[in-house]
Scaffold this motif. Structure first.
Motif, mmCIF file in Angstrom:
data_model
loop_
_atom_site.group_PDB
_atom_site.id
_atom_site.type_symbol
_atom_site.label_atom_id
_atom_site.label_comp_id
_atom_site.label_asym_id
_atom_site.label_seq_id
_atom_site.Cartn_x
_atom_site.Cartn_y
_atom_site.Cartn_z
ATOM 1 N N GLN A 180 0.831 -1.121 -0.217
ATOM 2 C CA GLN A 180 -0.048 -0.032 -0.063
ATOM 3 C C GLN A 180 0.760 1.243 -0.041
ATOM 4 N N HIS A 181 1.881 1.108 0.780
ATOM 5 C CA HIS A 181 2.907 2.588 0.845
ATOM 6 C C HIS A 181 3.740 2.761 -0.365
ATOM 7 N N LEU A 182 4.163 1.627 -1.062
ATOM 8 C CA LEU A 182 4.933 1.663 -2.394
ATOM 9 C C LEU A 182 3.950 2.197 -3.257
ATOM 10 N N VAL A 183 2.837 1.690 -3.625
ATOM 11 C CA VAL A 183 2.060 1.912 -4.680
ATOM 12 C C VAL A 183 1.500 3.312 -4.473
ATOM 13 N N ARG A 184 1.022 3.833 -3.375
ATOM 14 C CA ARG A 184 0.919 5.125 -3.148
ATOM 15 C C ARG A 184 2.137 6.293 -3.398
ATOM 16 N N LYS A 185 3.142 5.696 -3.110
ATOM 17 C CA LYS A 185 4.141 6.523 -3.212
ATOM 18 C C LYS A 185 4.555 6.747 -4.751
ATOM 19 N N TYR A 186 4.406 5.570 -5.368
ATOM 20 C CA TYR A 186 4.622 5.433 -6.878
ATOM 21 C C TYR A 186 3.568 6.450 -7.530
ATOM 22 N N LYS A 187 2.411 6.424 -7.247
ATOM 23 C CA LYS A 187 1.481 7.171 -7.765
ATOM 24 C C LYS A 187 1.710 8.594 -7.511
ATOM 25 N N ALA A 188 1.872 8.977 -6.563
ATOM 26 C CA ALA A 188 2.103 10.383 -5.949
ATOM 27 C C ALA A 188 3.411 10.914 -6.902
ATOM 28 N N ALA A 189 4.442 10.107 -6.864
ATOM 29 C CA ALA A 189 5.659 10.665 -7.527
ATOM 30 C C ALA A 189 5.707 10.529 -8.870
ATOM 31 N N MET A 190 4.776 9.791 -9.588
ATOM 32 C CA MET A 190 4.676 9.618 -11.018
ATOM 33 C C MET A 190 3.116 9.872 -11.543
ATOM 34 N N PRO A 191 2.632 10.888 -11.489
ATOM 35 C CA PRO A 191 1.415 11.082 -11.721
ATOM 36 C C PRO A 191 0.864 10.949 -13.088
ATOM 37 N N GLY A 192 -0.194 10.298 -13.686
ATOM 38 C CA GLY A 192 -0.128 9.937 -15.015
ATOM 39 C C GLY A 192 0.275 8.573 -15.522
ATOM 40 N N LYS A 193 1.251 7.969 -14.775
ATOM 41 C CA LYS A 193 1.862 6.706 -15.173
ATOM 42 C C LYS A 193 1.060 5.487 -14.567
ATOM 43 N N GLU A 194 0.973 4.478 -15.388
ATOM 44 C CA GLU A 194 0.483 3.064 -14.878
ATOM 45 C C GLU A 194 1.104 2.492 -13.821
ATOM 46 N N ILE A 195 0.754 1.912 -12.943
ATOM 47 C CA ILE A 195 1.432 1.090 -12.126
ATOM 48 C C ILE A 195 1.022 -0.354 -12.044
ATOM 49 N N GLY A 196 2.032 -1.170 -12.047
ATOM 50 C CA GLY A 196 1.677 -2.772 -11.898
ATOM 51 C C GLY A 196 2.298 -3.431 -10.796
ATOM 52 N N ILE A 197 2.070 -4.571 -10.382
ATOM 53 C CA ILE A 197 2.302 -5.305 -9.379
ATOM 54 C C ILE A 197 2.930 -6.674 -9.656
ATOM 55 N N HIS A 198 4.072 -7.129 -9.307
ATOM 56 C CA HIS A 198 4.774 -8.331 -9.430
ATOM 57 C C HIS A 198 5.069 -8.910 -7.945
ATOM 58 N N ALA A 199 4.470 -9.922 -7.468
ATOM 59 C CA ALA A 199 4.497 -10.195 -6.154
ATOM 60 C C ALA A 199 5.121 -11.916 -6.148
ATOM 61 N N HIS A 200 5.951 -11.871 -5.236
ATOM 62 C CA HIS A 200 6.430 -13.356 -5.034
ATOM 63 C C HIS A 200 5.832 -13.951 -3.613
ATOM 64 N N ASN A 201 5.784 -15.220 -3.561
ATOM 65 C CA ASN A 201 5.133 -15.751 -2.552
ATOM 66 C C ASN A 201 5.710 -16.544 -1.542
ATOM 67 N N ASN A 202 6.751 -15.909 -1.026
ATOM 68 C CA ASN A 202 7.594 -16.492 0.119
ATOM 69 C C ASN A 202 6.697 -16.536 1.301
ATOM 70 N N MET A 203 6.095 -15.904 1.659
ATOM 71 C CA MET A 203 5.173 -15.838 2.739
ATOM 72 C C MET A 203 3.698 -16.261 2.706
ATOM 73 N N GLN A 204 3.462 -16.681 1.340
ATOM 74 C CA GLN A 204 1.953 -16.856 1.031
ATOM 75 C C GLN A 204 1.164 -15.712 1.019
ATOM 76 N N LEU A 205 1.989 -14.385 0.582
ATOM 77 C CA LEU A 205 1.030 -13.236 0.438
ATOM 78 C C LEU A 205 1.137 -12.696 -0.639
ATOM 79 N N ALA A 206 1.290 -13.390 -1.899
ATOM 80 C CA ALA A 206 1.611 -12.788 -3.288
ATOM 81 C C ALA A 206 -0.037 -12.501 -3.649
ATOM 82 N N MET A 207 -0.784 -13.451 -3.432
ATOM 83 C CA MET A 207 -2.357 -13.133 -3.967
ATOM 84 C C MET A 207 -2.890 -11.835 -3.090
#
Length: 313
Positions: A180-207
């Motif tokens: 949440q913090h990272l995506v909000r930071k990205y959106k605030a710093a780069m208005p107008g750009k689309e943001i993607g997510i690439h998650a790994h599942n080490n702690m079963q939190l990717a989904m």
């Protein structure tokens, strides 16, 4: 979670290839491709774009290079709505290795970099855009980057023409609040750009982390069939499609390929949630040490691995 602007990107072959040096059979790659087409997936990342000088074809399979003749052997002319993507690592490809988009079956090139390589990533991304490709920058290992360096990188990317930027949980170490913090930071710093997510599942939190990213406005969602990917693997494509409740996506074709090709692969490749991957994720460490442990006779000695990692710390 139905949102028409969401794009689902399958990276089964590209990320999964990190577990077997991209030595997939044509039948395997073709089945993943057909499943993505029939399931309505938006993009399939079929491998890497790499220089022949950087890797030995006797060691790595064709999906480390994504040459046109190999692509055509699998997808023909790709007269479908599915777009094909490849990833390019900074330092492992030369500009002249990238063909014009008009001469390639690839639609998108995703530039992967570390924070100290952002200037080179922007240069490569602009080069690919000028050749007619869709482009993103995927900043890896961001969980190890200090805020000042990240702010400087985001400022540079904000000034670039690159339209898509990825939040990447390379080590599978992030919690929902971090995403949440990272995506909000990205959106605030780069208005107008689309943001993607690439998650790994080490702690079963990717989904769960992908859901958080969606709620925060991410529009490009990475996933793989049965989570096939480096180490603990990725967000599961079949779970994501079931969750999205979007009528454009179909679950059954994905399950067919999982049943026929992905699930049997588990006899030979140990990806997915395992305790050593949990340990590296919890410690915010690269999974290479866990992957090495998983290839040893001590793979199930979880306590010894934890003690070794603490000594390493």
């Amino acid at each position: 979670m139905y949102r028409k602007e969401i794009k689902v990107l399958d990276c089964t072959v590209r990320d999964g290839g990190l577990m077997n040096n991209w030595q997939f059979s044509d039948d395997f790659v073709r089945s993943v491709y057909n499943a993505c087409v029939e399931a309505g997936v938006d993009y399939m990342e079929i491998g890497y774009l790499s220089s022949e000088k950087a890797f030995d074809r006797n060691v790595v399979g064709p999906w480390k290079f994504c040459k046109d003749e190999d692509l055509r052997r699998i997808v023909g002319d790709n007269n479908t709505s599915l777009k094909l993507s490849a990833m390019a690592d900074i330092g492992r490809i030369d500009l002249e290795d990238i063909p014009m988009a008009s001469e390639s079956l690839l639609d998108m090139i995703r530039v992967a970099c570390y924070v100290h390589q952002v200037d080179k990533a922007i240069e490569l991304a602009h080069h690919c855009m000028d050749k007619g490709y869709e482009v993103s920058i995927n900043l890896m290992a961001v969980s190890t980057v200090n805020e000042r360096d990240l702010d400087e990188a985001l400022a540079d990317i904000a000034k670039s023409r690159v339209p898509i930027f990825y939040a990447v949980d390379s080590y599978g170490s992030m919690y929902n609040e971090t995403v949440q913090h990272l995506v909000r930071k990205y959106k605030a710093a780069m208005p107008g750009k689309e943001i993607g997510i690439h998650a790994h599942n080490n702690m079963q939190l990717a989904m769960a982390n992908t859901i958080t990213a969606i709620q925060e406005g991410c529009t490009y969602l990475d996933a793989t069939l049965l989570g096939l990917g480096r180490g603990a693997g990725n967000c599961h494509l079949e779970i994501l499609v079931a969750f999205l409740k979007n009528p454009k996506y179909r679950l059954l074709p994905l399950l067919q390929t999982i049943q026929d090709h992905i699930h049997p692969l588990q006899k030979d490749i140990d990806w997915g949630y395992h305790i050593p991957y949990l340990v590296t994720g919890a410690l915010n460490e690269h999974p290479r040490s866990a992957m090495k442990w998983m290839d040893s006779e001590r793979k199930n000695d979880f306590v010894a691995f934890m003690k070794e990692m603490h000594d390493y710390q």
